[in-house]
Design a protein around this motif. Sequence first.
Motif, PDB file in Angstrom:
ATOM      1  N   HIS A 254       0.820  -1.225   0.000  1.00 23.28           N
ATOM      2  CA  HIS A 254       0.000   0.000   0.000  1.00 23.28           C
ATOM      3  C   HIS A 254       0.858   1.281   0.000  1.00 23.28           C
ATOM      4  O   HIS A 254       0.654   2.177  -0.820  1.00 23.28           O
TER       5      HIS A 254
ATOM      6  N   HIS B 139       1.749   4.310  -2.958  1.00 27.41           N
ATOM      7  CA  HIS B 139       1.735   5.767  -2.740  1.00 27.41           C
ATOM      8  C   HIS B 139       3.079   6.373  -3.172  1.00 27.41           C
ATOM      9  O   HIS B 139       3.124   7.399  -3.865  1.00 27.41           O
TER      10      HIS B 139
ATOM     11  N   ASP C 277      -0.642   8.474   5.790  1.00 31.93           N
ATOM     12  CA  ASP C 277      -2.072   8.318   5.511  1.00 31.93           C
ATOM     13  C   ASP C 277      -2.808   7.846   6.759  1.00 31.93           C
ATOM     14  O   ASP C 277      -2.263   7.935   7.868  1.00 31.93           O
TER      15      ASP C 277
ATOM     16  N   ASP D 273      -5.514   7.410  -1.740  1.00 31.21           N
ATOM     17  CA  ASP D 273      -5.555   6.037  -2.242  1.00 31.21           C
ATOM     18  C   ASP D 273      -5.981   5.950  -3.712  1.00 31.21           C
ATOM     19  O   ASP D 273      -5.536   5.046  -4.435  1.00 31.21           O
TER      20      ASP D 273
END
Length: 484
Positions: free
Chosen positions: A109, A113, A132, A287
């Motif tokens: 994840h 980014h 985040d 996201d």
Amino acid sequence: MKHYLGISAGFHDAAATVINDCGNVVYAGHAERYSKIKNDPNIHQDMIWELAEGRHIDHIAYYETPWKKQLRQWYSGQGIEWNKLTTHQIVRQQLKGYFDNVPITAYNHHLSHAAAGFQTSPFLSATVVVIDAIGEWDTISIWAAEYKNKKAVYKKLWGQKYPKSIGLFYSAITERIGLRPMEDEYITMGMSAYGEAKYTDTMRILADENLHIGIDHMFLPTAEHADIAASAQAVAEELIYSVMRRARAYNYSKNLVYMGGVALNCLANRNLGEYFEKVWIMPNPGDAGSSLGAAALAYGGRINFTNAFLGTDIPGAYPVNDIISSLLRDKICGVASGRAEFGPRALGNRSLLADPRGDDIKDKVNAIKRRQQFRPFAPVILEEFVNEYFDMPSGWTSSRYMQIVGRCRMRNLFPAIVHVDGTSRIQTVPADGSGIRQLLEAWYKATGCPMLLNTSLNIRGEPMVNDRQDADRFEQLYNLKVHS
Ligand SMILES: [Fe+2]
């Protein structure tokens, strides 16, 4: 020609990006603009047709690793979603049987980014900071990024794991003051200018806790919402800057790439120049932007990123003369022309535009937008005039994607675009030949003012206008001209 399809979907704000093997983004869009459901977590059928039109998809890249996320959800007591346990399950559900035989890769994840930021940046090497709410386990990460043999290489330098999270802290505060978490954080930020940071000690303790399920509505029961917002903003900034200091201390690069939903906090962004010489925040750092990041990782190399106009096309020349006539006559009109913006901000292709001069324009725009009276609208200005009208924060000479605030030097002349603290969320437009550039040049020629008010073109309660049908609906509903 090969095409890499990046998907960020299944949880909130679904998005997809297609990159070809020359490193060009040939499509990037948000599902909500098609379904008209704000933050729609699911890829829309029309979006699949649009992104695949005339192309063969060779590789699918998913923006995170599902089993790791499920493990964290199980650990945090949220249970396991058995239908979202594997990448194949989620991607097959989302793509509705299309591209069934195309290979799929899932990435980390925070790495998605980082890639969305670094590979679109102007830098050959950079320190990347991602902050985040939560992906799999990481809530903050710092990376060293460079190109080796034209391939992006990432080395993780540091990470902070769930449950401590600046994003979850800010979302919990957003919910506490009666707004929608994971959606209205920008309103909390706007409200902070009206309050006093009286509760920073309490906030610092709170920010250290697990806030995934929110906070008690009795937290600071007698406090004004604006004071809660101001205190949370102050503590969020302290925490963000401590991460920036840590990132700079690695002494890897003077270039910062900053990503993750927290990078949308334009109040905090104005001081990044104190820690790094140059800063790049991709226009879609949350996201949804990671659909581009995942596709970029599959492609591997640098992306030719020139602007954020990457979604649905409304063909035809940008209607400069029609807009100027409307603005001179009515002071306000809409525009829906060219490709839709990828990211949360309308940058001139799906915008409600107005003459920013004078006292009455804010009410005129608000008659349509009906948003909280305390929130100002944003200015869009010819880049070469920005220093005449605004004090730019140190380290920033432009703000092409509305990512920072600067103090307005003529707030009495332009009250509609200035916040109570004297700042504006600025969009600068370089001489790039874009439609909005041509419009600003013509507006300057006609009026001597190099600036317009710019806010997103959306029907109340709906996401931004996407296609011509949406623009027609807007026009009929509000009896306001939308030029295409
Ligand atoms: Fe994220």
